[in-house]
Design a protein around this motif. Structure first.
Motif, PDB file in Angstrom:
ATOM      1  N   GLN A 177       0.848  -1.137   0.023  1.00 24.25           N
ATOM      2  CA  GLN A 177       0.009   0.097   0.055  1.00 24.25           C
ATOM      3  C   GLN A 177       0.945   1.253   0.020  1.00 24.25           C
TER       4      GLN A 177
ATOM      5  N   SER B  64       0.868   3.785  -3.359  1.00 23.20           N
ATOM      6  CA  SER B  64       0.666   5.260  -3.008  1.00 23.20           C
ATOM      7  C   SER B  64       1.476   6.209  -3.300  1.00 23.20           C
TER       8      SER B  64
ATOM      9  N   THR C 182      -5.343  13.018  -2.876  1.00 23.59           N
ATOM     10  CA  THR C 182      -5.632  11.865  -2.136  1.00 23.59           C
ATOM     11  C   THR C 182      -4.377  10.796  -2.133  1.00 23.59           C
ATOM     12  N   SER C 183      -3.658  10.795  -3.331  1.00 21.53           N
ATOM     13  CA  SER C 183      -2.596   9.841  -3.379  1.00 21.53           C
ATOM     14  C   SER C 183      -1.612  10.125  -2.058  1.00 21.53           C
TER      15      SER C 183
ATOM     16  N   SER D 209      -2.192  11.995   0.538  1.00 22.41           N
ATOM     17  CA  SER D 209      -2.590  11.625   1.921  1.00 22.41           C
ATOM     18  C   SER D 209      -2.452  10.272   2.007  1.00 22.41           C
ATOM     19  N   ALA D 210      -2.787   9.301   1.251  1.00 25.39           N
ATOM     20  CA  ALA D 210      -2.930   8.069   1.489  1.00 25.39           C
ATOM     21  C   ALA D 210      -1.209   7.274   1.760  1.00 25.39           C
TER      22      ALA D 210
ATOM     23  N   SER E  71      -0.287   5.556   5.338  1.00 27.17           N
ATOM     24  CA  SER E  71       0.016   4.441   5.069  1.00 27.17           C
ATOM     25  C   SER E  71       1.299   4.059   5.781  1.00 27.17           C
TER      26      SER E  71
END
Length: 100
Positions: free
Chosen positions: A40, A44, A69-70, A72-73, A77
Protein backbone atom coordinates in the motif's frame (compact mmCIF):
# COMPACT_ATOMS: atom_id res chain seq x y z
CA UNK A 1 15.40 -27.89 56.03
CA UNK A 2 16.89 -27.25 52.69
CA UNK A 3 17.13 -23.70 51.24
CA UNK A 4 15.37 -24.88 48.08
CA UNK A 5 12.32 -26.01 50.05
CA UNK A 6 11.93 -22.71 51.92
CA UNK A 7 12.51 -20.19 49.19
CA UNK A 8 10.91 -20.15 45.74
CA UNK A 9 12.41 -18.45 42.74
CA UNK A 10 11.33 -14.81 42.71
CA UNK A 11 12.35 -13.81 39.24
CA UNK A 12 10.39 -14.52 36.10
CA UNK A 13 12.12 -15.99 33.11
CA UNK A 14 13.14 -13.42 30.55
CA UNK A 15 10.75 -13.07 27.64
CA UNK A 16 12.10 -13.57 24.16
CA UNK A 17 12.55 -10.31 22.27
CA UNK A 18 10.09 -9.89 19.40
CA UNK A 19 11.28 -10.97 15.98
CA UNK A 20 12.48 -8.09 13.84
CA UNK A 21 12.51 -7.70 10.09
CA UNK A 22 14.88 -4.82 9.40
CA UNK A 23 13.62 -2.27 11.97
CA UNK A 24 10.11 -3.70 12.14
CA UNK A 25 8.75 -5.98 14.84
CA UNK A 26 6.47 -8.67 13.48
CA UNK A 27 4.43 -8.75 16.67
CA UNK A 28 1.50 -6.59 15.51
CA UNK A 29 1.74 -6.95 11.71
CA UNK A 30 2.05 -10.68 11.12
CA UNK A 31 0.97 -12.89 8.28
CA UNK A 32 -0.45 -11.11 5.27
CA UNK A 33 -0.83 -7.72 6.99
CA UNK A 34 2.82 -6.59 6.74
CA UNK A 35 3.23 -7.26 2.99
CA UNK A 36 -0.15 -5.64 2.36
CA UNK A 37 0.81 -2.45 4.22
CA UNK A 38 4.18 -2.31 2.47
CA UNK A 39 2.46 -2.76 -0.89
CA UNK A 40 0.00 0.00 0.00
CA UNK A 41 2.81 2.44 0.83
CA UNK A 42 4.66 1.58 -2.39
CA UNK A 43 1.59 1.95 -4.60
CA UNK A 44 0.46 5.24 -3.07
CA UNK A 45 4.00 6.64 -3.35
CA UNK A 46 4.12 5.50 -6.97
CA UNK A 47 0.83 7.34 -7.58
CA UNK A 48 2.34 10.54 -6.19
CA UNK A 49 5.38 10.16 -8.47
CA UNK A 50 3.21 9.45 -11.52
CA UNK A 51 1.08 12.50 -10.78
CA UNK A 52 4.16 14.71 -10.64
CA UNK A 53 5.18 13.57 -14.14
CA UNK A 54 2.15 15.30 -15.70
CA UNK A 55 3.29 18.69 -16.97
CA UNK A 56 0.27 20.10 -18.80
CA UNK A 57 -3.42 19.56 -18.21
CA UNK A 58 -6.58 21.15 -19.55
CA UNK A 59 -8.82 20.60 -16.53
CA UNK A 60 -6.53 20.27 -13.54
CA UNK A 61 -9.12 19.96 -10.76
CA UNK A 62 -9.26 16.16 -11.06
CA UNK A 63 -5.48 15.97 -11.11
CA UNK A 64 -5.22 18.13 -8.01
CA UNK A 65 -7.75 15.93 -6.23
CA UNK A 66 -5.79 12.83 -7.25
CA UNK A 67 -2.60 14.46 -5.98
CA UNK A 68 -4.21 15.23 -2.63
CA UNK A 69 -5.65 11.74 -2.15
CA UNK A 70 -2.54 9.87 -3.26
CA UNK A 71 -0.25 12.00 -1.10
CA UNK A 72 -2.57 11.61 1.89
CA UNK A 73 -2.72 7.85 1.35
CA UNK A 74 1.07 7.60 1.15
CA UNK A 75 1.61 9.60 4.33
CA UNK A 76 -1.11 7.87 6.35
CA UNK A 77 -0.02 4.40 5.22
CA UNK A 78 3.56 5.17 6.18
CA UNK A 79 2.41 6.50 9.56
CA UNK A 80 0.33 3.39 10.26
CA UNK A 81 3.25 1.18 9.27
CA UNK A 82 5.57 3.16 11.54
CA UNK A 83 3.23 2.94 14.54
CA UNK A 84 2.55 -0.78 14.22
CA UNK A 85 6.16 -1.76 13.52
CA UNK A 86 8.00 0.23 16.16
CA UNK A 87 7.70 0.61 19.90
CA UNK A 88 5.13 3.38 19.49
CA UNK A 89 2.34 0.79 19.59
CA UNK A 90 3.23 -0.22 23.14
CA UNK A 91 4.00 3.35 24.15
CA UNK A 92 0.60 4.72 23.11
CA UNK A 93 -1.39 1.65 24.08
CA UNK A 94 -3.78 -0.46 22.06
CA UNK A 95 -6.90 1.37 23.24
CA UNK A 96 -5.63 4.78 22.09
CA UNK A 97 -4.50 3.44 18.73
CA UNK A 98 -7.82 1.73 18.10
CA UNK A 99 -9.65 4.95 19.03
CA UNK A 100 -7.58 7.04 16.62
Amino acid sequence: MENGAVYNETTEPQAKPPRRLFFCTLQHLWGWRLPTKLFQVVLSSLAVICEEIVEDCIRCSGLYFFEFTSCSAALLSALILLVYCTGLYEQFGEDKIQRV
